[in-house]
Design an enzyme around this catalytic site. Structure first.
Site, PDB file in Angstrom:
ATOM      1  N   GLU A 157      -0.658  -9.220  -1.300  1.00 38.05           N
ATOM      2  CA  GLU A 157      -2.100  -9.476  -1.202  1.00 38.05           C
ATOM      3  C   GLU A 157      -2.771  -9.415  -2.581  1.00 38.05           C
ATOM      4  OE1 GLU A 157      -2.433  -6.537   1.967  1.00 38.05           O
ATOM      5  OE2 GLU A 157      -3.350  -8.076   3.226  1.00 38.05           O
ATOM      6  N   GLY A 164       0.445  -5.145   0.734  1.00 39.90           N
ATOM      7  CA  GLY A 164      -0.647  -5.137  -0.245  1.00 39.90           C
ATOM      8  C   GLY A 164      -0.216  -5.695  -1.591  1.00 39.90           C
ATOM      9  N   ALA A 179       0.858  -1.183   0.000  1.00 37.16           N
ATOM     10  CA  ALA A 179       0.000   0.000   0.000  1.00 37.16           C
ATOM     11  C   ALA A 179       0.895   1.234   0.000  1.00 37.16           C
ATOM     12  CB  ALA A 179      -0.882  -0.014   1.244  1.00 37.16           C
ATOM     13  N   GLU A 238       3.716  -5.553   7.390  1.00 36.28           N
ATOM     14  CA  GLU A 238       2.865  -4.516   7.992  1.00 36.28           C
ATOM     15  C   GLU A 238       3.124  -4.312   9.476  1.00 36.28           C
ATOM     16  OE1 GLU A 238       1.922  -6.678   5.728  1.00 36.28           O
ATOM     17  OE2 GLU A 238       0.480  -5.793   4.326  1.00 36.28           O
TER      18      GLU A 238
HETATM   19  C1  3H9 Z   1       0.374  -2.382   3.352  1.00 38.00           C
HETATM   20  O1  3H9 Z   1       0.654  -2.845   2.286  1.00 38.00           O
HETATM   21  C2  3H9 Z   1      -0.993  -2.480   3.961  1.00 38.00           C
HETATM   22  C3  3H9 Z   1      -1.883  -3.479   3.287  1.00 38.00           C
HETATM   23  O2  3H9 Z   1      -1.741  -4.748   3.885  1.00 38.00           O
HETATM   24  C4  3H9 Z   1      -3.341  -3.143   3.451  1.00 38.00           C
HETATM   25  C5  3H9 Z   1      -3.805  -1.837   2.934  1.00 38.00           C
HETATM   26  C6  3H9 Z   1      -5.287  -1.671   3.051  1.00 38.00           C
HETATM   27  N1  3H9 Z   1       4.643   3.428   0.048  1.00 38.00           N
HETATM   28  O3  3H9 Z   1      13.441   1.921   0.905  1.00 38.00           O
HETATM   29  P1  3H9 Z   1      13.873   2.610  -0.323  1.00 38.00           P
HETATM   30  C7  3H9 Z   1       9.484   4.766  -1.033  1.00 38.00           C
HETATM   31  S1  3H9 Z   1       1.490  -1.528   4.242  1.00 38.00           S
HETATM   32  C8  3H9 Z   1       5.154   4.639  -0.278  1.00 38.00           C
HETATM   33  O4  3H9 Z   1      14.774   3.770  -0.199  1.00 38.00           O
HETATM   34  P2  3H9 Z   1      15.051   0.126  -1.160  1.00 38.00           P
HETATM   35  C9  3H9 Z   1      10.536   5.099   0.014  1.00 38.00           C
HETATM   36  O5  3H9 Z   1      10.021   5.979   0.988  1.00 38.00           O
HETATM   37  C10 3H9 Z   1       2.952  -1.467   3.211  1.00 38.00           C
HETATM   38  N2  3H9 Z   1       6.459   4.838  -0.523  1.00 38.00           N
HETATM   39  O6  3H9 Z   1      14.466   1.601  -1.392  1.00 38.00           O
HETATM   40  C11 3H9 Z   1      11.619   5.720  -0.840  1.00 38.00           C
HETATM   41  O7  3H9 Z   1      11.230   7.060  -1.095  1.00 38.00           O
HETATM   42  P3  3H9 Z   1      12.343   8.213  -1.250  1.00 38.00           P
HETATM   43  C12 3H9 Z   1       3.700  -2.727   3.261  1.00 38.00           C
HETATM   44  C13 3H9 Z   1       7.275   3.790  -0.440  1.00 38.00           C
HETATM   45  O8  3H9 Z   1      15.323  -0.420  -2.503  1.00 38.00           O
HETATM   46  C14 3H9 Z   1      11.520   4.939  -2.142  1.00 38.00           C
HETATM   47  O9  3H9 Z   1      10.225   4.328  -2.145  1.00 38.00           O
HETATM   48  N3  3H9 Z   1       4.953  -2.571   2.548  1.00 38.00           N
HETATM   49  C15 3H9 Z   1       6.806   2.523  -0.101  1.00 38.00           C
HETATM   50  O10 3H9 Z   1      16.121   0.149  -0.138  1.00 38.00           O
HETATM   51  C16 3H9 Z   1      12.558   3.848  -2.252  1.00 38.00           C
HETATM   52  O11 3H9 Z   1      12.527   3.059  -1.062  1.00 38.00           O
HETATM   53  C17 3H9 Z   1       6.089  -2.180   3.162  1.00 38.00           C
HETATM   54  O12 3H9 Z   1       6.112  -1.966   4.347  1.00 38.00           O
HETATM   55  C18 3H9 Z   1       5.428   2.347   0.140  1.00 38.00           C
HETATM   56  N4  3H9 Z   1       4.894   1.155   0.452  1.00 38.00           N
HETATM   57  O13 3H9 Z   1      13.850  -0.715  -0.524  1.00 38.00           O
HETATM   58  C19 3H9 Z   1       7.300  -2.044   2.292  1.00 38.00           C
HETATM   59  N5  3H9 Z   1       7.859   1.657  -0.087  1.00 38.00           N
HETATM   60  O14 3H9 Z   1      13.176   7.768  -2.419  1.00 38.00           O
HETATM   61  C20 3H9 Z   1       8.058  -0.821   2.652  1.00 38.00           C
HETATM   62  C21 3H9 Z   1       8.946   2.382  -0.399  1.00 38.00           C
HETATM   63  O15 3H9 Z   1      11.533   9.440  -1.461  1.00 38.00           O
HETATM   64  N6  3H9 Z   1       9.175  -0.585   1.769  1.00 38.00           N
HETATM   65  N7  3H9 Z   1       8.597   3.670  -0.623  1.00 38.00           N
HETATM   66  O16 3H9 Z   1      13.096   8.204   0.056  1.00 38.00           O
HETATM   67  C22 3H9 Z   1      10.351  -1.235   1.870  1.00 38.00           C
HETATM   68  O17 3H9 Z   1      10.521  -2.144   2.657  1.00 38.00           O
HETATM   69  C23 3H9 Z   1      11.467  -0.787   0.973  1.00 38.00           C
HETATM   70  O18 3H9 Z   1      11.201   0.544   0.605  1.00 38.00           O
HETATM   71  C24 3H9 Z   1      11.642  -1.642  -0.309  1.00 38.00           C
HETATM   72  C25 3H9 Z   1      12.675  -0.945  -1.237  1.00 38.00           C
HETATM   73  C26 3H9 Z   1      12.141  -3.026   0.093  1.00 38.00           C
HETATM   74  C27 3H9 Z   1      10.352  -1.740  -1.065  1.00 38.00           C
END
Ligand code: 3H9
Length: 698
Positions: A105, A102, A63, A125
């Site tokens: 999901e 998500g 998400a 999450e």
């Molecule tokens: C969810 O899904 C809830 C659902 O179950 C239900 C909903 C109803 N959203 O980390 P990085 C941005 S909860 C928005 O530097 P990497 C991040 O801020 C979500 N932005 O790169 C960064 O921005 P900036 C569950 C996001 O390669 C840029 O992307 N998912 C999101 O080291 C690059 O990220 C998570 O918790 C996001 N979801 O790592 C995953 N994700 O460049 C969270 C990233 O402006 N994300 N950004 O600083 C991660 O674990 C890592 O970012 C990921 C990439 C592994 C994806």
């Protein structure tokens, strides 16, 4: 249709491509785009299957976290997932990079899943203070069984595709272009007459002992509630029909969305990324970082050397004698053996790091070619100046000269060289190859590309780098000294160190302050008290009872006795009965009548002292942003992540209330509880620490 989702017909298969860089987060536009694409595919005559793929480096990272806390916008993700799953067409998800939250999901609502071998999936999450909210807790146990679902969801860990396939989450693992692989799989399924296979229609998982699992997960979470609530959501998947289970999951998800913990953890997520993103470093090229010198091979120096070796750098370590050099090499060998044992490096790599990349020398001339040198010798200004004099003489032009001092004046160290612009503080935390925090201490004359090099080194070592200015203790140790004093005052006034430790562990700290002192060595605090004594303000209250223990040679864990008594082979200690006798004697000497403290008051005073000093550190420009302080405390001092850091905690409490408490404590001890001018200013203007973060980012 939204430009975030592309639609393309390939024969009788529709390819639906998510294109929302950098990580294809499921923003409202993406959700709407997916919805419309499914409508289009179903209306497109002759289309029999849909392949969902992601463009760029990920399938979908989940998400869109930036939307959390704002009013939810349709289409909601759980409804979208049900809509995908209910499609009469055969839906295939072809996954690469990460499929998280998500994102997984969405994949689980497809009828078949194929993934690249290198890809990873997970439901992280809980790390945001939430649970999966779009069917993850209901669909995963139907595929994996309850135990595996609980482990995966409550840990939030990423699984590599082969493991996920073994668990039943993925149907096939195949290397290739994600679209091509997905299309071929869809064709194969169509040709074989495979049927749609909605996960929601699979039988529910067998039940487990839910209450015991809930309690165990709650305990492991040390105050964090989302993992335990995830257990209840998975329980619903085994006890209720799918749609009712989904409702239960949604209720828990929305309840958690309202919590302080969710706010704290999302603040931590974004701050962790923002912290090393300094506007003044934009476009500044760091200097080279191929070979690193380390002066001193004690625990700290050996840890720094290990971290640099593991990051692929060559290391020259200087020690003063044969014995010290051998001991330093042994320490590094021990650290590398740990990395080998944990599977972080191969035997071959281990041998190359130890025998080729590392040089231990007793001659400063060996440093003549290094790009950056970090001094990690005894904390004494005269010793440091001597070392920097030698470095100034041998190091090549442009070499960065760094000190790992934890409190000494880096300006003074820099001034002792002919090249103060090349001098910087790099304050590692012990053990340096494990602890994530690095304070990059920028002195008055530090050149901007030297600061950039400090950050580049930290990044290469996988550290969270925080910029700090020069003062006694920089950001972390300066604030620590004050909240540690607040704990000391409470002991003098009647709370036992053991009650204080317990109250703070219940608040979520990894350890209480007195257990930490035992771990660090009571001799350290003793030496600091002696160092500061000549400059101490007459109104400053400093307990001295613990000095009596030090005088007897008891320094905490390393001697087996401190605030606690430690028995060999046993984890943790038991309260040392001598402590309360020593405290009582000091109270009598000072004429203090001890009083009772509630755990709540203990936490409040401790936290107020921390926030007040942090506000002074900010006001003086030692830390630039409140989030910098938050990250220092989170990654260097065991602060509970789910509060986001002390500044976030203060914002959540309300700064007005925090200031009012500080002012009420000041009626007892006006010298210690002088409110920070910045805190007063923010309260007067009705602003928060987070407002300062936002202003800085502009
Ligand atoms: C969810 O899904 C809830 C659902 O179950 C239900 C909903 C109803 N959203 O980390 P990085 C941005 S909860 C928005 O530097 P990497 C991040 O801020 C979500 N932005 O790169 C960064 O921005 P900036 C569950 C996001 O390669 C840029 O992307 N998912 C999101 O080291 C690059 O990220 C998570 O918790 C996001 N979801 O790592 C995953 N994700 O460049 C969270 C990233 O402006 N994300 N950004 O600083 C991660 O674990 C890592 O970012 C990921 C990439 C592994 C994806």
């Amino acid at each position: 249709m939204s430009d975030k989702v592309a639609y393309e017909r390939k024969g009788d298969v529709a390819v639906v491509r998510i294109q929302n860089p950098p990580v294809n987060a499921l923003s409202q536009a993406v959700r709407q785009g997916l919805w419309d694409a499914m409508d289009r595919a179903e209306a497109d005559e002759g289309v029999r299957a849909v392949v969902i793929v992601g463009e760029g480096r990920a399938f979908i990272a989940g998400a869109d976290i930036t939307e959390f806390g704002k009013p939810p916008m349709e289409p909601h993700l759980p409804v979208l997932c049900n809509r995908i799953e209910a499609s009469p067409l055969l839906v295939v998800a072809s996954m690469h990079g990460v499929s998280l939250g998500g994102g997984l999901e969405v994949a689980l609502s497809a009828h078949y899943r194929i993934a690249q071998p290198s890809s990873r999936v997970g439901l992280p999450e809980v790390h945001l203070g939430l649970i999966p909210g779009a069917g993850g807790t209901q669909r995963v146990p139907r595929l994996t069984g309850a135990d595996k679902a609980i482990e995966m969801i409550t840990s939030g860990r990423h699984l590599k595709a082969p493991e996920a396939a073994e668990m039943g989450l993925i149907d096939r693992v195949e290397e290739g272009d994600p679209e091509a692989v997905g299309l071929a799989y869809a064709q194969e399924l169509l040709e074989s007459g495979a049927e749609r296979r909605p996960v929601s229609e699979l039988p529910p998982a067998d039940p487990i002992d839910w209450d015991a699992t809930y309690e165990a997960v709650l305990k492991k979470g040390r105050g964090q509630i989302s993992p335990a609530m995830a257990v209840r959501a998975v329980q619903a998947a085994t006890e209720l029909p799918f749609d009712k289970g989904l409702e239960r999951e949604r209720d828990i998800f929305l309840d958690l969305m309202k919590t302080d913990q969710r706010q704290g953890m999302i603040h931590a997520f974004f701050s962790e990324r923002a912290v090393s993103n300094l506007p003044e470093l934009k476009g500044v090229e760091p200097r080279a970082l191929q070979s690193i010198g380390v002066i001193g091979g004690g625990t700290m120096g050996a840890g720094i050397a290990t971290a640099c070796l593991l990051a692929g750098m060559e290391v020259v370590l200087i020690e003063m004698s044969d014995g010290a050099a051998a001991a330093a090499k042994e320490r590094i060998a021990g650290n590398l053996a740990g990395a080998l044992k944990r599977g972080k490096i191969s035997q071959e790599k281990h041998d190359a790091l130890l025998n080729v990349a590392l040089e231990v020398s007793q001659n400063y001339d060996s440093l003549k070619d290094v790009d950056l040198v970090i001094e990690a010798v005894f904390e004494d200004m005269a010793v440091k100046k001597e070392v920097f004099g030698k470095l100034d003489a041998v190091c090549k032009e442009g070499c960065v000269l760094a000190s790992n001092t934890s409190y000494l004046d880096v300006d003074e160290i820099a001034a002792s060289t002919k090249r103060p612009e090349d001098v910087i503080g790099l304050h590692f935390f012990s053990p340096a190859h494990v602890m994530k925090l690095l304070e990059v201490v920028v002195a008055d004359k530090t050149a901007i590309d030297v600061t950039a090099t400090g950050f580049a080194l930290g990044k290469a070592l996988g550290k969270i780098c925080v910029r700090a200015g020069v003062c006694d203790g920089f950001i972390g140790n300066r604030i620590l000294a004050v909240y540690r004093d607040a704990a000391g005052h409470m002991v003098l006034d009647g709370a036992s160190p053991f009650q204080i430790d317990k109250a703070l562990v219940s608040f979520g700290f990894a350890m209480g302050p007195f257990a930490v002192s035992d771990l660090a060595g009571l001799d350290i605090g003793w030496a600091t008290r002696k160092r500061k004594a000549p400059h101490r303000h007459p109104d400053e209250r400093i307990p001295t009872y613990i000095d009596r223990l030090c005088e007897q040679g008891h320094f905490g864990q390393k001697t087996g006795e401190g605030y606690y008594i430690y028995e060999k082979g046993k984890r943790g200690g038991t309260p040392n009965p001598k402590i309360m006798e020593l405290v009582k004697a000091e109270q009598e000497e000072l004429g203090i009548t001890p009083r009772d403290f509630s755990d709540e008051e203990i936490v409040r005073r401790y936290m107020c002292a921390m926030v007040n000093e942090a506000a002074k550190v900010l006001g003086e420009g030692i830390a630039k942003r409140p989030l910098d302080v938050d990250m220092v405390l989170l990654f260097g001092y065991g602060f509970p992540r789910y509060w986001g850091g002390p500044m976030k905690w203060a914002d959540i409490q309300g700064l007005e209330k925090v200031l009012a408490d500080i002012e009420s404590y000041a009626t007892e001890d006006a010298w210690f509880w002088q409110p920070a001018p910045l805190l007063k200013e923010l309260v007067a203007e009705g602003r928060t620490f987070d407002d300062l973060n936002k202003e800085y980012a502009k």
